[in-house]
Design a protein around this motif. Structure first.
Motif, mmCIF file in Angstrom:
data_model
loop_
_atom_site.group_PDB
_atom_site.id
_atom_site.type_symbol
_atom_site.label_atom_id
_atom_site.label_comp_id
_atom_site.label_asym_id
_atom_site.label_seq_id
_atom_site.Cartn_x
_atom_site.Cartn_y
_atom_site.Cartn_z
ATOM 1 N N ARG A 152 10.497 -99.775 -59.430
ATOM 2 C CA ARG A 152 10.276 -98.848 -60.539
ATOM 3 C C ARG A 152 10.493 -97.409 -60.084
ATOM 4 N N PHE A 153 10.054 -97.081 -58.866
ATOM 5 C CA PHE A 153 10.261 -95.727 -58.350
ATOM 6 C C PHE A 153 11.747 -95.434 -58.170
ATOM 7 N N GLN A 154 12.478 -96.414 -57.629
ATOM 8 C CA GLN A 154 13.907 -96.209 -57.429
ATOM 9 C C GLN A 154 14.631 -96.069 -58.761
ATOM 10 N N ALA A 155 14.226 -96.861 -59.749
ATOM 11 C CA ALA A 155 14.853 -96.762 -61.070
ATOM 12 C C ALA A 155 14.593 -95.402 -61.710
ATOM 13 N N ALA A 156 13.413 -94.833 -61.446
ATOM 14 C CA ALA A 156 13.065 -93.529 -62.014
ATOM 15 C C ALA A 156 13.642 -92.379 -61.199
ATOM 16 N N GLY A 157 14.153 -92.686 -60.005
ATOM 17 C CA GLY A 157 14.737 -91.645 -59.162
ATOM 18 C C GLY A 157 13.715 -90.709 -58.552
ATOM 19 N N THR A 158 12.533 -91.228 -58.227
ATOM 20 C CA THR A 158 11.499 -90.389 -57.632
ATOM 21 C C THR A 158 11.152 -90.874 -56.229
ATOM 22 N N ASN A 159 10.478 -90.028 -55.476
ATOM 23 C CA ASN A 159 10.116 -90.340 -54.101
ATOM 24 C C ASN A 159 8.930 -91.294 -54.027
ATOM 25 N N ILE A 160 8.921 -92.144 -53.009
ATOM 26 C CA ILE A 160 7.804 -93.062 -52.795
ATOM 27 C C ILE A 160 6.705 -92.435 -51.943
ATOM 28 N N PRO A 161 7.011 -91.820 -50.787
ATOM 29 C CA PRO A 161 5.921 -91.278 -49.960
ATOM 30 C C PRO A 161 5.159 -90.177 -50.691
ATOM 31 N N PRO A 162 3.839 -90.173 -50.615
ATOM 32 C CA PRO A 162 3.058 -89.129 -51.293
ATOM 33 C C PRO A 162 3.182 -87.764 -50.638
ATOM 34 N N THR A 163 3.827 -87.708 -49.481
ATOM 35 C CA THR A 163 4.049 -86.431 -48.814
ATOM 36 C C THR A 163 5.323 -85.739 -49.297
ATOM 37 N N LEU A 164 6.002 -86.356 -50.271
ATOM 38 C CA LEU A 164 7.190 -85.771 -50.874
ATOM 39 C C LEU A 164 6.926 -85.547 -52.370
ATOM 40 N N PRO A 165 7.678 -84.643 -53.015
ATOM 41 C CA PRO A 165 7.425 -84.357 -54.432
ATOM 42 C C PRO A 165 7.665 -85.563 -55.327
#
Length: 202
Positions: A110-123
């Protein structure tokens, strides 16, 4: 001094998970790191706070740390359980771990489909509320907890099982709570509405 089966399973499982995590980090860096990194002055939601969650550490490192602690405790003060029922332990542990990995892969998809970062240390660049996120706000941590418990059950380690209580306290207070504050700053009412309709764990 012979090493017990419990210690071997815990130590071996911890080593494998550490290698998997290390490979994943290396692959992320080789692929270019973040989807979008914050600039020096960038903030979340115009609040003045940096555009990342102020977590105490990367969550996989916290889980690995507790596995190491359980391994050391098993060496010093062994507390094996179900020692004579290895097959039952292995099967139960495998079921828990497989379920955990399913949650993790579904969340990552789901994160990859949304184009967002997985680690919480990234935006975080998008608010993910579909798929597995309709059932739980934290499928990554739920999945990782199941993997941790699966290893503890397979090893027959009472220490690993008992340490899940302080482990979840650390994850809740040091990771999830800062993440939720960050997401509220960044996404405002959209995240508050999502939080009101979906439970933190399950």
């Amino acid at each position: 001094m012979a090493v017990s089966e419990t210690v071997l399973i815990l130590a071996g499982g911890t080593a494998v998970l550490a290698i998997v995590f290390g490979v994943r980090v290396a692959m992320r860096r080789a692929a270019g790191g973040a989807v979008r990194r914050s600039d020096a002055g960038e903030t979340a939601g115009g609040s003045g706070a940096p555009d990342v969650a102020a977590v105490i550490a990367l969550p996989p490192l916290i889980f690995l740390g507790f596995l190491v602690a359980a391994t050391v405790l098993e060496v010093l003060v062994p507390l094996p359980v179900m020692a004579g029922q290895a097959l039952a332990r292995y099967l139960a542990g495998a079921v828990l771990a497989v379920c955990g990995f399913v949650f993790i892969f579904m969340a990552a998809g789901r994160f990859q489909a949304a184009g967002t970062n997985i680690p919480p240390t990234l935006p975080t660049t998008a608010l993910v509320v579909d798929g597995i996120y309709r059932r739980t706000r934290n499928p990554f941590y739920l999945g990782t907890t199941l993997v941790y418990l699966g290893l503890g059950v397979a090893a027959g380690s009472l220490w690993a099982i008992a340490l899940v209580v302080p482990l979840l306290w650390v994850i809740n207070t040091g990771v999830i709570a800062p993440e939720e504050r960050y997401l509220e700053r960044k996404f405002g009412d959209a995240y508050r509405a999502y939080k009101a309709r979906v439970r933190r764990w399950a």
